[in-house]
Scaffold this motif. Structure first.
Motif, PDB file in Angstrom:
ATOM      1  N   ASN A 203       0.828  -1.209   0.000  1.00  0.00           N
ATOM      2  CA  ASN A 203       0.000   0.000   0.000  1.00  0.00           C
ATOM      3  C   ASN A 203       0.861   1.256   0.000  1.00  0.00           C
ATOM      4  O   ASN A 203       0.499   2.267   0.596  1.00  0.00           O
ATOM      5  CB  ASN A 203      -0.914   0.019   1.232  1.00  0.00           C
ATOM      6  N   LEU A 204       1.996   1.180  -0.655  1.00  0.00           N
ATOM      7  CA  LEU A 204       2.873   2.337  -0.724  1.00  0.00           C
ATOM      8  C   LEU A 204       2.249   3.427  -1.581  1.00  0.00           C
ATOM      9  O   LEU A 204       1.514   3.159  -2.531  1.00  0.00           O
ATOM     10  CB  LEU A 204       4.235   1.931  -1.297  1.00  0.00           C
ATOM     11  N   GLU A 205       2.545   4.669  -1.247  1.00  0.00           N
ATOM     12  CA  GLU A 205       2.014   5.799  -1.991  1.00  0.00           C
ATOM     13  C   GLU A 205       3.109   6.839  -2.182  1.00  0.00           C
ATOM     14  O   GLU A 205       4.221   6.688  -1.689  1.00  0.00           O
ATOM     15  CB  GLU A 205       0.827   6.413  -1.242  1.00  0.00           C
ATOM     16  N   GLY A 206       2.788   7.903  -2.907  1.00  0.00           N
ATOM     17  CA  GLY A 206       3.789   8.930  -3.173  1.00  0.00           C
ATOM     18  C   GLY A 206       4.628   8.566  -4.388  1.00  0.00           C
ATOM     19  O   GLY A 206       4.256   7.739  -5.216  1.00  0.00           O
ATOM     20  N   GLY A 207       5.795   9.194  -4.490  1.00  0.00           N
ATOM     21  CA  GLY A 207       6.649   8.981  -5.641  1.00  0.00           C
ATOM     22  C   GLY A 207       7.930   8.250  -5.309  1.00  0.00           C
ATOM     23  O   GLY A 207       8.171   7.865  -4.155  1.00  0.00           O
ATOM     24  N   LEU A 208       8.740   8.060  -6.334  1.00  0.00           N
ATOM     25  CA  LEU A 208      10.048   7.447  -6.127  1.00  0.00           C
ATOM     26  C   LEU A 208      10.957   8.467  -5.445  1.00  0.00           C
ATOM     27  O   LEU A 208      11.078   9.598  -5.918  1.00  0.00           O
ATOM     28  CB  LEU A 208      10.657   7.029  -7.465  1.00  0.00           C
ATOM     29  N   PRO A 209      11.612   8.099  -4.344  1.00  0.00           N
ATOM     30  CA  PRO A 209      12.466   9.070  -3.654  1.00  0.00           C
ATOM     31  C   PRO A 209      13.702   9.412  -4.467  1.00  0.00           C
ATOM     32  O   PRO A 209      14.293   8.550  -5.130  1.00  0.00           O
ATOM     33  CB  PRO A 209      12.833   8.348  -2.346  1.00  0.00           C
ATOM     34  N   ALA A 210      14.083  10.682  -4.410  1.00  0.00           N
ATOM     35  CA  ALA A 210      15.287  11.121  -5.118  1.00  0.00           C
ATOM     36  C   ALA A 210      16.524  10.417  -4.597  1.00  0.00           C
ATOM     37  O   ALA A 210      17.533  10.307  -5.304  1.00  0.00           O
ATOM     38  CB  ALA A 210      15.431  12.641  -4.985  1.00  0.00           C
ATOM     39  N   SER A 211      16.450   9.903  -3.350  1.00  0.00           N
ATOM     40  CA  SER A 211      17.601   9.216  -2.749  1.00  0.00           C
ATOM     41  C   SER A 211      17.962   7.931  -3.476  1.00  0.00           C
ATOM     42  O   SER A 211      19.059   7.399  -3.302  1.00  0.00           O
ATOM     43  CB  SER A 211      17.302   8.906  -1.270  1.00  0.00           C
ATOM     44  N   PHE A 212      17.062   7.407  -4.312  1.00  0.00           N
ATOM     45  CA  PHE A 212      17.390   6.219  -5.106  1.00  0.00           C
ATOM     46  C   PHE A 212      18.552   6.478  -6.065  1.00  0.00           C
ATOM     47  O   PHE A 212      19.297   5.561  -6.421  1.00  0.00           O
ATOM     48  CB  PHE A 212      16.177   5.792  -5.929  1.00  0.00           C
ATOM     49  N   GLY A 213      18.692   7.704  -6.511  1.00  0.00           N
ATOM     50  CA  GLY A 213      19.725   8.035  -7.480  1.00  0.00           C
ATOM     51  C   GLY A 213      21.112   7.685  -6.972  1.00  0.00           C
ATOM     52  O   GLY A 213      21.507   8.075  -5.873  1.00  0.00           O
ATOM     53  N   GLY A 214      21.869   6.951  -7.761  1.00  0.00           N
ATOM     54  CA  GLY A 214      23.227   6.571  -7.372  1.00  0.00           C
ATOM     55  C   GLY A 214      23.328   5.261  -6.633  1.00  0.00           C
ATOM     56  O   GLY A 214      24.443   4.747  -6.423  1.00  0.00           O
ATOM     57  N   MET A 215      22.187   4.683  -6.214  1.00  0.00           N
ATOM     58  CA  MET A 215      22.245   3.396  -5.518  1.00  0.00           C
ATOM     59  C   MET A 215      22.641   2.289  -6.491  1.00  0.00           C
ATOM     60  O   MET A 215      22.432   2.382  -7.696  1.00  0.00           O
ATOM     61  CB  MET A 215      20.895   3.069  -4.877  1.00  0.00           C
ATOM     62  N   GLN A 216      23.208   1.215  -5.942  1.00  0.00           N
ATOM     63  CA  GLN A 216      23.692   0.098  -6.751  1.00  0.00           C
ATOM     64  C   GLN A 216      22.655  -1.003  -6.907  1.00  0.00           C
ATOM     65  O   GLN A 216      22.992  -2.168  -7.139  1.00  0.00           O
ATOM     66  CB  GLN A 216      24.967  -0.478  -6.112  1.00  0.00           C
TER      67      GLN A 216
END
Length: 808
Positions: A203-216
């Motif tokens: 039941n997740l909502e909202g958007g993709l977090p910007a913190s995903f950028g650069g993750m492996q």
């Protein structure tokens, strides 16, 4: 060096003995504690005999591992058909490294495992666990793999305690009833080793977090959220280690990102979202791509062609590609897509812009002879910037971008448009120097507080989004009073302009009526009269009549003009707005207020339908069809007028009434039937009033008017053009609308029908002693300045108070 005495040696040996002895005691105590926990576990579970857990020493149990000091380090009882619950003291197994309970039927709450710092793997998936404590992951500094899929947990959010697991490599919690937003602590700084993140079916909502950028991360599953994730997916272009991405069954919108950095991407599933814009070439050329699913989006542009060996799911008709098969789009389509690219490919456009011909009912687009002449994106909630690609449409006459959230500057290239007469960018957040346009261009930049400045003083509005709703924006704190005044002024101007435009359209309609030969007088119009009785039993009975939404009284000195009533030929006049209608005419059109013409009765009075009426009365009735809409809605709106005018155009084209109860149910409502008939050229030709003599030129004009009617009757008010736009479209046709012959009836109506509308209007003005048109008329009918002048008579049936100024 001093020699140690026997006493010193004795003390040292005693100390060594005590330390060793205490260690032995601790080990024995820990071993005993582990045994107690394992016995509690055995007791709380329904353990089959095949597991061999009958031995009193747990280290001898099957699927249980111990260290050399006989501490429990592994419990691996997955797929054993276990039922029951877990004991609350499970966290006392402080040496535990692996806990595998997957694919059983264990139920109840998960106990806290807080403090199990040696735990490296937790596999609890496919059980019946009912809840998970918020401190479950606290202190698990060595945790690497977590799988808690498919458990009926009560609602929970991914806890902050998970941040302790800095060695995490894989976290899987599919269908685990997780709610809330994806935490922003999923980032490279905290989880530098995380390669697999699976959170599908929650039941997740909202958007993709910007913190995903650069993750492996190599494998990302966020598909099938019940509450739906939304917004842009741009961040995945920074996740260059991705091999597998499942974002299907959400509400992600906006364009696809640049995939050129994702060299290892093999599997991409984006189906069942609201993604817009063309499929980028960077995705088509990925060397590692094996499977891609783009079905059920709003993707635009040409249908993509993937390289050989790629399994593609992209069902026909489930997107908005310009053609049903691979091929180049029409250059006009490409240009319009370039224009909205800098606006983030808004969803409203993707939803409406179907096919390969932008002149076929595309929202915001108006064409003449296949050339785009007007782009009207007013009040559509747009963000982003104005594209210089507008300059690639040389036929453009008007660009309307007012009342949005556009930023940036006005492109210099727009000055090169040769036919441009209007550029309206009011009430946005534009800044910078305004390019120098020709002096005859109507340039509107009000409501942009930073226009003329080098930089914007407003904070960034964020990335373009198609999910925003249309709003009236562009003002800022400190200018609210001016903004409010401006809006009031706009509303007043809109109402006045709408009424004047209605008058002009009525005049145009009159000219068209004359093209339709003798049977035209048989066409019924949708007029209605509301009669309010005031007194009864009097020879000169007084009544209140509502005509075209205006309330007037017959017999009341203050509200009506009454001529002497001593003779049978006396005429009572009812003044309604700018029109004076005789009671005799009203009696005629209602068959002397016959009961058979009563449409209904209520607290407001009696409503009569129109009976027999002459053409001039029908033309007057055209105004009566539009004006009541203000009273009906209880608020000032021009978009209701536009819808009504669209219905009138449909009536003129087809000769049918707006509502014809004699027709089958699916054809009873004109607008619905008209839309259905207009889809096919052959069926539409049959729908045209047979009294109209069709030739190639006339049919082309009718198609143009029919297209305008369809826009005017759009379902959503924001999709409808303003009346000024309607006038602009029709004004290009009035030169063609001349009768083939002149007869005696034309003289009766007092109109020289050999003249075009602009010529007639110019002559009318000259008759009234006016030498110039008012400024507002020039913007609606720019060609009027070139017409000749002579003096026509006022059309019969129009009130004395109706002047040429009302024909703007």
């Amino acid at each position: 060096m001093k020699r140690k005495t026997k006493a010193h040696l004795g003390f040292e040996l005693l100390a060594i003995f005590l330390v060793g002895f205490s260690s032995v005691l601790l080990c024995v105590e820990a071993e005993s504690q582990d045994a107690d926990v394992m016995l509690a576990l055995k007791k709380s579970l329904n353990v089959p005999q095949s597991l061999g857990w009958s031995d009193p020493d747990p280290c001898n149990w099957n699927h249980v591992g111990c260290s050399r000091d006989r501490r429990i380090t592994r419990i691996q009882v997955g797929h054993q058909g276990l039922t029951g619950t877990l004991p609350p003291n499970l966290q006392n197994l402080t040496a535990l490294e692996v806990l595998e309970l997957q694919y059983n039927n264990i139920s109840g709450p998960l106990p806290s495992l807080s403090g199990l710092s040696s735990l490296r793997e937790i596999l609890l998936d496919d059980n019946l666990f009912e809840s998970i404590p918020s401190d479950f992951f606290t202190g698990m500094s060595l945790l690497q793999n977590v799988d808690i899929d498919n458990n009926p947990f009560s609602d929970w959010e991914i806890p902050e305690s998970l941040k302790d697991a800095t060695e995490l490599q894989s976290f899987s919690a599919n269908s685990a009833n997780i709610k809330g937003k994806i935490p922003d602590f999923f980032n490279q700084d905290v989880f530098s080793s995380l390669t697999s993140l699976h959170l599908a079916g929650n039941n997740l909502e909202g958007g993709l977090p910007a913190s995903f950028g650069g993750m492996q991360i190599q494998s990302l599953w966020l598909n099938g959220q019940k509450s739906k994730l939304f917004g842009s997916i741009d961040v995945i272009q920074k996740m260059t280690s991705l091999q597998e991405v499942w974002l299907n069954l959400n509400n992600f919108s906006g364009p696809l990102p640049d995939f050129s950095g994702l060299k290892d991407l093999q599997n991409l599933s984006l189906r069942d979202n609201m993604l817009t814009g063309p499929v980028p070439a960077s995705l088509l050329s990925l060397p590692s791509l094996k499977v891609v699913n783009l079905t059920n989006n709003m993707l635009q542009g040409p249908m993509p062609v993937f390289k050989a060996g790629v399994t593609v799911d992209m069902s026909k008709g489930s997107n908005r590609f310009c053609l049903p098969s691979p091929g180049d789009c029409d250059p006009r389509v490409n240009t319009l897509l370039s224009i909205v690219e800098l606006m983030g490919y808004p969803q409203s456009f993707a939803d409406s812009w179907n096919g390969n011909d932008p002149c076929q009912d595309w929202i915001g687009i108006t064409c003449i002879d296949g050339n785009i002449t007007v782009v009207n994106f007013q009040r559509m909630g747009l963000t982003g910037t104005i594209s210089p690609a507008f300059a690639s449409l040389p036929s453009l006459q008007r660009i309307i971008l007012a009342d949005n959230n556009l930023t940036g500057t006005i492109p210099e290239k727009l000055t090169s448009l040769p036919l441009l007469t209007e550029l309206n960018v009011a009430n946005n957040q534009l800044y910078g120097k305004v390019p120098t346009f020709r002096s005859n261009i109507n340039l509107v930049t009000t409501g942009n507080k930073d226009i003329g400045k080098d930089k914007s003083s407003s904070p960034p509005s964020g990335a373009p989004s198609s999910g925003s709703s249309p709003t009236d924006t562009g003002g800022s704190s400190g200018t609210g009073g001016k903004k409010s005044t401006a809006h009031v002024g706009l509303i007043v101007l809109a109402v006045i302009g709408s009424v004047l435009a209605v008058c002009l359209i009525g005049f145009i309609a009159f000219c068209w009526f004359r093209m339709r030969q003798k049977r035209l007088s048989q066409v019924q119009s949708p007029n209605a009269l509301v009669v309010h009785p005031r007194h009864s039993g009097s020879d000169n009975e007084s009544m209140k009549i509502t005509v075209a939404g205006s309330s007037v009284s017959v017999g009341a000195v203050s509200e009506a003009q009454t001529l002497p009533s001593s003779e049978a030929g006396d005429i009572q006049m009812v003044e309604a707005g700018n029109m004076v209608i005789s009671i005799q005419v009203l009696r005629t059109v209602t068959d002397n207020f016959s009961e058979k013409n009563i449409l209904g009765q209520g607290g407001f009075g009696t409503v009569y339908k129109e009976g027999k009426a002459s053409i001039e009365t029908r033309i007057a009735g055209t105004f009566g069809y539009l004006a009541p809409e203000y009273a009906v809605t209880g608020r000032v709106t021009t978009k209701v007028d536009v819808y009504s005018f669209g219905v009138i155009l449909m009536e003129l084209i087809t000769g049918r009434k707006a509502l014809d109860e004699t027709q089958p149910e699916d054809s009873m409502h004109l607008v619905t039937w008209f839309r259905r008939m207009y889809i096919n050229k052959d069926t539409f030709k049959k729908a045209i009033d047979p009294t109209i003599e069709l030739n190639e030129e006339t049919l082309a004009s009718i198609h143009t008017v029919a297209e305008l009617a369809g826009h005017c009757c759009a379902r959503e008010p924001y999709q409808r053009p303003d009346m000024g736009h309607a006038v602009n479209v029709l004004s290009s046709l009035v030169e063609l609308w001349k009768p083939s012959d002149q007869n005696s009836e034309d003289i009766l109506y007092g109109i020289d029908l050999d003249m075009s509308l602009p010529q007639a209007l110019k002559k009318w003005q000259a008759f009234e002693g006016r030498s110039q048109m008012e400024s507002s008329s020039s913007s609606l009918l720019p060609s009027l300045d070139n017409t000749q002048t002579s003096i026509p008579t006022r059309p019969y049936g129009f009130a004395d108070s109706f002047t040429s100024a009302d024909g703007r």
